[in-house]
Design a protein around this motif. Structure first.
Motif, short mmCIF file in Angstrom:
data_model
loop_
_atom_site.label_atom_id
_atom_site.label_comp_id
_atom_site.label_asym_id
_atom_site.label_seq_id
_atom_site.Cartn_x
_atom_site.Cartn_y
_atom_site.Cartn_z
N LEU A 472 0.82 -1.20 0.00
CA LEU A 472 0.00 0.00 0.00
C LEU A 472 0.86 1.26 0.00
CD1 LEU A 472 -2.81 -1.07 2.49
CD2 LEU A 472 -3.07 -0.61 0.05
N ASP A 473 2.07 1.14 0.53
CA ASP A 473 3.00 2.27 0.56
C ASP A 473 3.86 2.34 -0.70
OD1 ASP A 473 3.86 4.51 1.98
OD2 ASP A 473 5.59 3.47 2.82
N ASP A 474 3.50 1.51 -1.71
CA ASP A 474 4.19 1.45 -3.00
C ASP A 474 5.65 1.03 -2.87
OD1 ASP A 474 1.95 2.14 -4.44
OD2 ASP A 474 2.36 4.28 -4.37
N ASP A 475 5.98 0.28 -1.81
CA ASP A 475 7.33 -0.26 -1.63
C ASP A 475 7.29 -1.74 -2.01
OD1 ASP A 475 9.87 -1.01 -0.93
OD2 ASP A 475 9.83 -0.08 1.07
N GLY A 476 7.31 -1.99 -3.32
CA GLY A 476 7.12 -3.35 -3.81
C GLY A 476 8.19 -4.33 -3.37
N CYS A 507 4.05 -7.84 -6.30
CA CYS A 507 4.50 -7.88 -7.70
C CYS A 507 3.80 -6.79 -8.52
CB CYS A 507 4.22 -9.26 -8.30
SG CYS A 507 5.25 -10.58 -7.65
N LEU A 508 2.52 -6.59 -8.24
CA LEU A 508 1.77 -5.56 -8.95
C LEU A 508 2.39 -4.18 -8.70
CD1 LEU A 508 -0.80 -5.94 -10.67
CD2 LEU A 508 -2.13 -5.18 -8.69
N THR A 509 2.76 -3.92 -7.45
CA THR A 509 3.37 -2.64 -7.10
C THR A 509 4.69 -2.44 -7.83
OG1 THR A 509 2.34 -2.73 -4.92
CG2 THR A 509 4.22 -1.27 -5.15
N MET A 510 5.42 -3.54 -8.06
CA MET A 510 6.71 -3.47 -8.76
C MET A 510 6.55 -3.50 -10.28
SD MET A 510 8.71 -6.21 -6.33
CE MET A 510 10.30 -6.03 -7.14
N HIS A 511 5.29 -3.54 -10.75
CA HIS A 511 4.97 -3.63 -12.17
C HIS A 511 5.45 -4.94 -12.78
CE1 HIS A 511 4.11 0.94 -12.86
NE2 HIS A 511 3.62 0.49 -11.71
N LEU A 534 -8.96 -12.01 -6.66
CA LEU A 534 -9.65 -11.82 -7.94
C LEU A 534 -9.37 -10.43 -8.49
CD1 LEU A 534 -13.10 -13.40 -6.96
CD2 LEU A 534 -11.36 -14.42 -8.43
N ARG A 535 -9.35 -9.43 -7.61
CA ARG A 535 -9.09 -8.06 -8.05
C ARG A 535 -7.67 -7.92 -8.60
NH1 ARG A 535 -9.90 -5.56 -3.44
NH2 ARG A 535 -7.70 -5.45 -2.91
N VAL A 536 -6.69 -8.47 -7.87
CA VAL A 536 -5.30 -8.37 -8.32
C VAL A 536 -5.12 -9.11 -9.65
CG1 VAL A 536 -2.92 -9.03 -7.79
CG2 VAL A 536 -4.37 -8.05 -6.01
N ALA A 537 -5.74 -10.28 -9.77
CA ALA A 537 -5.63 -11.04 -11.03
C ALA A 537 -6.21 -10.26 -12.18
CB ALA A 537 -6.33 -12.39 -10.88
N ALA A 538 -7.34 -9.59 -11.95
CA ALA A 538 -7.97 -8.81 -13.02
C ALA A 538 -7.07 -7.65 -13.45
CB ALA A 538 -9.32 -8.27 -12.54
N ILE A 539 -6.48 -6.95 -12.48
CA ILE A 539 -5.59 -5.83 -12.81
C ILE A 539 -4.39 -6.33 -13.60
CG2 ILE A 539 -4.04 -4.10 -11.83
CD1 ILE A 539 -5.98 -3.92 -9.43
N ALA A 540 -3.77 -7.41 -13.12
CA ALA A 540 -2.57 -7.93 -13.78
C ALA A 540 -2.88 -8.36 -15.20
CB ALA A 540 -1.99 -9.08 -12.97
N CYS A 541 -3.98 -9.09 -15.39
CA CYS A 541 -4.34 -9.56 -16.73
C CYS A 541 -4.61 -8.39 -17.67
CB CYS A 541 -5.56 -10.47 -16.65
SG CYS A 541 -5.24 -12.07 -15.89
N GLU A 542 -5.32 -7.38 -17.19
CA GLU A 542 -5.62 -6.22 -18.04
C GLU A 542 -4.33 -5.51 -18.44
OE1 GLU A 542 -7.88 -3.90 -20.35
OE2 GLU A 542 -8.71 -5.53 -19.11
N LEU A 543 -3.40 -5.36 -17.50
CA LEU A 543 -2.15 -4.66 -17.80
C LEU A 543 -1.22 -5.50 -18.66
CD1 LEU A 543 -1.56 -2.90 -14.35
CD2 LEU A 543 -2.32 -1.87 -16.51
N LEU A 544 -1.46 -6.82 -18.70
CA LEU A 544 -0.70 -7.69 -19.61
C LEU A 544 -1.34 -7.76 -20.99
CD1 LEU A 544 0.10 -10.68 -17.21
CD2 LEU A 544 1.79 -9.19 -18.30
N GLY A 545 -2.51 -7.14 -21.14
CA GLY A 545 -3.20 -7.16 -22.42
C GLY A 545 -4.16 -8.31 -22.60
N ASP A 546 -4.39 -9.12 -21.57
CA ASP A 546 -5.33 -10.24 -21.66
C ASP A 546 -6.69 -9.77 -21.12
OD1 ASP A 546 -6.69 -12.62 -21.68
OD2 ASP A 546 -5.11 -13.79 -20.72
#
Length: 596
Positions: A472-476, A507-511, A534-546
């Motif tokens: 949450l503090d963006d320190d991935g 991992c999401l925070t670290m891109h 489920l939320r993290v998976a959705a974000i990751a998939c969208e940012l991967l283009g899936d």
């Protein structure tokens, strides 16, 4: 034994296995008599394979299905594998495509004059009907019995409807893992809220005369010392001292009754051998002193170097599997015995197990168990800490009717726990969770997590929650290091899905979107009811283009949380909504289909 109306019934807790032969009618179409004979031979082979693995027996043949009963869930799981292997082998020999679908369920089975019946038999057959050909599915009750066995993989398939039931049930796919064998100033309560464990020195199995085996006692003693060090990291378990355990072991070997020489809920004991070189063979078992039943056993080899390593993988596995079996047994006790007779430590462990299943009914039932603990131990910090955790988790899952009311309750319970005992790592871990999720105070949360880890450096919950705070503090990088530490400490923990989810957030925070997707999906396979995954998976998939996969995860999330929006996601964070990562993730959720 239950009697009434001149009918005597015997009730026994067993694991039911229903094996259903797939599409047998097609095999009979060409030559019915020959087909029936082939199936009869197959059923004979399958029955032999299933009953050879342990405590099972064939109850009956029902149409194209076989019903087996087992005393232990692990025997049923091994039997399921044996059935699939036998069918495949029979297929290769006889040229017929024989495949089973299998269901497993733990339930009370009734016996009247040798006739077995009960609702559990029907539920098991209906679980089997959900399986794909060649697949084994198990109920939640059976999954709990199997959770500590490292060679098995249990994948959450979600909630499914079965015939005759108005509500869906959770089912899990059973597979074998590839590669083989995870207080202030107030007085403290004297009520026992932890399980007590004694570790006996191992006995040496040797043909050598006593005077040629002087190191036998030394090796057994060293093993006990190392095991005690490993178990000392576990919350919820109190250890009988090394000297007391050794004295009790000597007395038992001299013929004394175990319960007369030591006061412990469980005893870990066993034997060791040295077949050759520097490798040792250890056989250990965990026994309940209440009824003398062996609830878990293990046989494995290890070298002295492996045993003495600072983070011994051998002892990490032993501790993980043994504690899971203890938790499963205590949960069973809390559910089957009248509540006033259930030991307090059983109620505590049951509360933890049920809370982290994240099934709505299980979760709601936890509060009454914790309330009973609080009634028995009003001056103990543990029930207050878990009540605070329950109210916090209730809001996070979207199950609270009034978020503010649960927030206030979580703060009160956490403050009371700190006042009762600020030397418990659990108390500070939960206080950090409240500071992070309720008070939106990340610095205070991190201070509590650091305090928890200074008390117990091996508190996996504190490491996991610390990972969440860093994410949450963006320190991935710090988040991932803390999450991986939590995973290392809890290879078979009921909260492992949470640790995987937090590693995904890191991992999401670290891109690292691919890593985030892999970790989130690992969490989902273990527990689909944890909506953050489920939320993290959705974000990751969208940012991967899936986009397709992202949309599917959002659909699943909205089925469970129909009121959830991008705005709710942003409001839940203690970080400003305008921060780069929050905006990136919010845009991804919006693109995947989550309403604004």
């Amino acid at each position: 034994m239950h009697t009434g109306d001149d009918v005597a019934l015997r009730v026994e807790r067993l694991t039911v296995l229903f094996a259903d032969l797939v599409e047998s009618s097609q095999m009979l179409a060409d030559d019915e008599i020959a087909g029936v004979r082939r199936i009869a031979r197959l059923f004979a082979d399958v029955t032999g394979a299933a009953t050879d693995v342990g405590s099972g027996r064939l109850l009956e043949r029902r149409g194209d299905g076989l019903i087996f009963l087992f005393r232990h869930a692990i025997d049923a799981a091994n039997a399921a594998s044996a059935i699939h292997r036998t069918a495949a082998s029979f297929d290769a020999v006889n040229g017929s495509a024989f495949v089973f679908r299998i269901g497993l369920h733990c339930a009370n089975v009734l016996d009247h004059d040798g006739v077995r019946f009960g609702l559990g038999l029907s539920i098991c057959s209906r679980i089997a009907s959900l399986a794909l050909p060649g697949q084994s599915l198990v109920s939640t009750e059976c999954r709990d019995e199997l959770a500590g066995f490292a060679h098995l993989t249990l994948v959450d398939k979600g909630r499914c409807y079965i015939k005759g039931a108005s509500d869906p049930i959770r089912v899990f796919e059973l597979a074998r893992r590839q590669g083989g064998m995870a207080a202030g100033s107030l007085p403290k309560s004297q009520v026992q809220t932890s399980v007590t464990l004694a570790v006996f020195p191992l006995s040496h199995l040797s043909l050598a005369p006593a005077n040629e085996s002087q190191n036998g006692a030394a090796v057994g003693d060293v093993y006990a010392d190392l095991a005690l060090q490993a178990f000392s990291r576990c919350t919820g378990i109190e250890l009988i001292s090394r000297l007391s355990s050794a004295a009790a072991a000597r007395a038992v070997r001299s013929g004394a009754q175990l319960t007369t020489v030591i006061s412990a809920d469980y005893v870990l004991s066993g034997t060791w051998q040295q077949p050759a070189g520097d490798e040792y063979r250890f056989a250990v078992e965990l026994m309940s002193t209440v009824d003398g039943r062996v609830v878990w056993h293990d046989s494995a080899r290890a070298t002295a170097v492996e045993l003495l390593a600072p983070e011994s993988q051998y002892f990490l596995r032993i501790v993980s599997e043994a504690t899971h079996r203890i938790a499963g047994r205590e949960l069973e006790t809390s559910r089957t015995a009248p509540l006033p007779t259930v030991p307090t430590h059983s109620l505590v462990l049951s509360s933890i197990s049920l809370m982290h299943r994240l099934g709505r009914d299980d979760f709601d039932s936890v509060l009454s168990l914790i309330e009973r603990v609080a009634e028995r131990a009003p001056r103990h910090a543990v029930p207050h800490a878990w009540r605070a955790r329950w109210h916090t988790f209730r809001v996070v899952q979207g199950w609270a009717h009034h978020d503010q009311r649960d927030h206030e309750q979580a703060k009160r319970e956490s403050e009371m726990a700190l006042a009762l005992d600020d030397e418990l790592s659990l108390v500070h871990a939960v206080a950090g969770s409240v500071a992070m999720s309720v008070k939106r105070d990340l610095p205070a949360a991190l201070r509590h997590y650091e305090r928890a880890l200074s008390i117990n450096p091996s508190d996996s919950l504190a490491w996991a929650l610390k990972a969440a705070a860093h994410a949450l503090d963006d320190d991935g990088a710090a988040a991932l290091a803390a999450a991986d530490r939590a995973l290392t400490l809890s290879p078979h923990d009921p909260m492992r899905f949470l640790h995987e989810s937090l590693a995904a957030s890191a991992c999401l925070t670290m891109h690292d979107f691919a890593g985030a997707r892999n970790r989130a999906e690992a969490s989902i396979r273990s527990n689909r009811a944890h909506y953050s995954s489920l939320r993290v998976a959705a974000i990751a998939c969208e940012l991967l283009g899936d986009h397709g996969a992202a949309a599917r995860y959002i659909d699943e999330l909205r089925r469970e949380q129909p009121q959830y929006t991008v705005g709710a996601f942003l409001r839940a964070s203690p970080k400003p909504a305008a921060s780069d990562n929050r905006k990136l993730f919010a845009d991804a959720l919006l693109a995947a289909g989550l309403p604004a």
